[in-house]
Scaffold this motif. Structure first.
Motif, mmCIF file in Angstrom:
data_model
loop_
_atom_site.group_PDB
_atom_site.id
_atom_site.type_symbol
_atom_site.label_atom_id
_atom_site.label_comp_id
_atom_site.label_asym_id
_atom_site.label_seq_id
_atom_site.Cartn_x
_atom_site.Cartn_y
_atom_site.Cartn_z
ATOM 1 N N UNK A 67 0.812 -1.215 0.000
ATOM 2 C CA UNK A 67 0.000 0.000 0.000
ATOM 3 C C UNK A 67 0.845 1.265 0.000
ATOM 4 N N UNK A 68 2.163 1.127 -0.119
ATOM 5 C CA UNK A 68 3.048 2.285 -0.180
ATOM 6 C C UNK A 68 3.507 2.472 -1.625
ATOM 7 N N UNK A 69 3.202 3.610 -2.204
ATOM 8 C CA UNK A 69 3.542 3.854 -3.603
ATOM 9 C C UNK A 69 4.853 4.614 -3.750
ATOM 10 N N UNK A 70 5.594 4.766 -2.672
ATOM 11 C CA UNK A 70 6.866 5.507 -2.697
ATOM 12 C C UNK A 70 7.971 4.626 -3.248
ATOM 13 N N UNK A 247 -3.773 15.496 -3.755
ATOM 14 C CA UNK A 247 -4.179 15.817 -2.384
ATOM 15 C C UNK A 247 -5.697 15.719 -2.238
ATOM 16 N N UNK A 248 -6.420 15.987 -3.310
ATOM 17 C CA UNK A 248 -7.887 15.901 -3.279
ATOM 18 C C UNK A 248 -8.406 14.605 -3.900
ATOM 19 N N UNK A 252 -7.139 6.536 0.296
ATOM 20 C CA UNK A 252 -7.577 6.461 1.699
ATOM 21 C C UNK A 252 -6.677 7.225 2.663
ATOM 22 N N UNK A 253 -5.360 7.144 2.463
ATOM 23 C CA UNK A 253 -4.442 7.844 3.366
ATOM 24 C C UNK A 253 -4.593 9.349 3.231
ATOM 25 N N UNK A 323 -0.285 6.652 6.423
ATOM 26 C CA UNK A 323 0.532 6.007 5.392
ATOM 27 C C UNK A 323 1.201 4.731 5.892
ATOM 28 N N UNK A 324 1.165 4.516 7.223
ATOM 29 C CA UNK A 324 1.865 3.393 7.856
ATOM 30 C C UNK A 324 3.377 3.483 7.669
#
Length: 354
Positions: A67-70, A247-248, A252-253, A323-324
């Motif tokens: 779930x982290x897109x970084x 940002x908009x 979910x995060x 973001x966990x």
């Protein structure tokens, strides 16, 4: 008599050795169990705090969670696909105001008095809900100025990707702070060259991991080997409109971040820095002009409220939980206009004569 003295000395030596051995054992036990509480004579638990524990939510760069897109390697392509048709060589100022007519007038006057070649439009986010929105006008240098009243009282509204924006670059600002016109053009050109995937602006802030595992919001350290920053505030910062778009989004995060900004009425700038670093894996970019930026520093702002720094620290931890992990990235470099070093006394001079 002599025999008695020898016996006494032997007894003292034995006692000393026994005491030393006892202290050694106690010291070893304490070192082997640094988190164990130690009770004092009154029965109060004195916790020995560990300094080796990492943050509760570690850096996103160390995570492999799905779930982290970084970092998102496709961010530039996505931004170009949606916003490539907007002007790349011009910028829009999105300036938030709230019942500060004196500061707004002074800032607008300074920005419109001189010709800023790349300035396309100024949009005033008019948060004076009890007042009529002023009429739009065009400056003597042909810059349109319009006023937009948000549909609700929310700090998120400053970051709304207005469909009427015609430029990729948006300078987010407040009515009490601004770059001088010559420096503003320079900062925009630096954004074009080096900062399109970064928050690029004047005021840097830091997020520091505490021994407790929490993240702490602060003004950044000037100590050797600690001269880093991980955020640039949106009261004077360029951003690509694609960051405002995300940002908009319904991520979910990010949705949780917007909801908390409304709940706390704070930290929309921290939230946008989170989004930027999460999408790109980059930190912000600090850019200073040849002169100190102007800060009118009114007494009634949110940052003047009691407990402001603690509230900002809470935002860091709430957002990291969303973001966990912690997406913010430390940066060490900055860009400065010209060869003349921008030293501290200019700030004092500007406050007196600016």
């Amino acid at each position: 008599m002599l025999a008695s003295m020898v016996s006494l000395l032997r007894l003292r030596r034995s006692t000393t050795i026994l005491l030393a051995l006892t202290l050694s054992v106690v010291t070893f036990v304490l070192l082997a169990n640094p988190l164990s509480p130690v009770a004092d004579s009154a029965g109060i638990s004195l916790s020995v705090q560990s300094t080796g524990a990492g943050p509760r939510y570690p850096l996103c760069s160390n995570q492999t969670s799905a779930n982290v897109t970084w970092p998102s390697q496709s961010w530039r392509a996505a931004a170009e696909s949606k916003y490539g048709g907007l002007l790349e060589d011009k910028f829009t100022i999105a300036m938030s105001t709230f019942h500060r007519p004196r500061e707004l007038h002074r800032t607008l006057t300074a920005l419109l008095a001189a010709k800023i070649p790349s300035l396309h439009e100024i949009v005033i986010i008019w948060n004076n809900f009890d007042e009529k929105t002023p009429d739009p006008f065009v400056s003597q240098h042909g810059v349109p100025v319009r006023y937009r009243k948000p549909t609700r009282d929310s700090l998120n509204e400053k970051l709304w990707p207005d469909p009427e924006y015609r430029t990729q670059a948006i300078l987010l600002s407040d009515d009490d702070v601004y770059y001088r016109p010559d420096d503003l053009e320079f900062v925009f050109q630096m954004w074009r060259k080096f900062g399109k995937d970064r928050m690029t602006g004047a005021l840097a802030r830091c997020a520091t991991a505490l021994p407790s595992g929490d993240w702490d919001y602060n003004f950044c350290s000037q100590k050797a080997h600690q001269d880093v920053y991980s955020m640039v505030l949106t009261n004077l910062a360029f951003t690509h409109i694609a960051f405002l778009d995300y940002y908009f989004s319904d991520d979910p995060a990010v949705t949780k971040i917007r909801e908390y900004v409304d709940e706390a009425f704070n930290c929309e700038d921290i939230g946008l820095n989170f989004v930027m670093s999460m999408l790109t894996g980059s930190g912000p970019l600090l850019v200073r002009g040849s002169s100190q930026y102007i800060n009118l520093d009114p007494s009634g702002g949110i940052s003047r409220q009691t407990g402001h720094m603690q509230a900002r620290s809470k935002c860091l931890n709430v957002f990291a939980e969303a973001f966990q992990c912690m997406p913010l990235v430390n940066e060490t470099g900055r860009i400065e206009h010209g060869v003349k070093h921008n030293v501290w006394y200019k700030s004092v001079w500007n406050r007196i004569h600016g």
